[in-house]
Design a protein around this motif. Structure first.
Motif: not given
Length: 319
Positions: A100-113
């Motif tokens: 889902s979009t919300a989960v993927w955005d949180a996952l991507r942001l977490s990995l990058i940060c």
């Protein structure tokens, strides 16, 4: 003639052995003491050493019942919540939840940060660890205590401290805002700063321990050969402490990935901008519990991977 005169020694028991007569079995090289020998072990005619008896098996000590029951309760207390997470996980809809979009955005942001925070920790933490391990800096114990303070400091308190220093009205943040127009709170950069603040002590402690275990004579030998301190550090010290740096980086990355308190206090909870996985789990528990469980499983998998990666360093036991 007597037995001694005719050379037979019969009846005396003390006569010499007649020439050509074979010694009795088991008495080769006898010195007069039954069973004693003067021959060299391993030579023909020399009796071998007595074999050692069978080794006794070590029996594991019996666990007292008064300790066994609390130990089992403690084990259940730590394991049952994880088992409950696995049992209640929406396995059939897990792929849909994770895409889902919300989960993927949180996952991507977490990995990058988390990756950026680990990079900041490496750039700043490795020199700091070297300073604590290899120099006689005045007040070194106080500095080490301050470095490790974020380990025991509540993350929310760390977020408040960052806000008071780097906020728009903070000690440093007001100057950054007025002079350069830089605002750190409630931005993605603020997430990286908050995660680096709580994760860097893990790397500093690990690298300092590796530096103390490394032999400084290699660096001294490099210095005698004409290498500068920077060259010796880059060519000699870094390869020696590379396993410690790797372990500290993995711990720092995992800690940054799971950071919650300092992030929500200093950076806020804005989807796609500052909402990392722990914040998304907290928010999803109110509206979409299945998504919260899916994100929790991702964080659990990361934690298990960290333990597996560090098993040779921390989980091995010596016999």
């Amino acid at each position: 003639m007597s037995g001694r005169d005719n050379g037979t020694g019969a009846g005396t028991g003390h006569g010499d052995t007649p020439a050509g007569a074979r010694p009795a079995a088991g008495q080769a090289g006898a010195t007069g003491t039954p069973g004693s020998t003067t021959g060299t072990p391993g030579t023909p005619g020399t009796p071998s050493r007595a074999r050692k008896g069978p080794r006794r098996r070590r029996h594991a000590p019996r666990v007292p019942a008064t300790l066994l029951l609390p130990a089992l309760l403690g084990l259940a207390f730590l394991i049952l919540p994880l088992v409950g997470l696995l049992v209640r996980a929406p396995w059939s809809a897990l792929s849909e939840e994770l895409t889902s979009t919300a989960v993927w955005d949180a996952l991507r942001l977490s990995l990058i940060c988390a990756t950026l925070a680990t990079t900041v920790s490496l750039v700043l933490g490795v020199p700091l660890a070297w300073l604590l391990a290899r120099t006689e800096l005045p007040g070194r114990r106080v500095i080490r205590a301050l470095v490790t303070l974020p380990l025991v400091l509540p993350p929310v308190v760390g977020g408040v401290a960052l806000l008071l220093v780097l906020g728009r009205r903070g000690i440093v943040g007001s100057w950054l805002d007025s002079a350069f127009g830089i605002t750190l709170p409630f931005t993605t950069t603020g997430v990286v700063i908050a995660e680096a603040f709580v994760a860097m002590p893990f790397l500093v402690i690990s690298v300092e321990g590796a530096l103390r275990a490394a032999d400084p004579r290699y660096e001294e030998a490099a210095a005698t050969l004409g290498a500068s301190r920077l060259t010796a550090f880059r060519r000699v010290t870094l390869p020696l402490i590379a396993p410690g740096i790797a372990a500290g980086a993995v711990l720092a990355w995992a800690r940054a990935l799971g950071e919650f308190g300092a992030t929500i206090t200093f950076a806020g909870n804005f989807p796609g901008k500052t909402q990392t996985m722990p914040l998304a789990v907290y928010l999803a528990m109110e509206s979409d519990p299945e998504a919260a469980i899916a994100l929790s499983l991702v964080l659990l998998a990361v934690s298990v991977a960290v333990l597996v990666g560090l098993r040779d360093r921390w989980m091995s036991t010596t016999p």
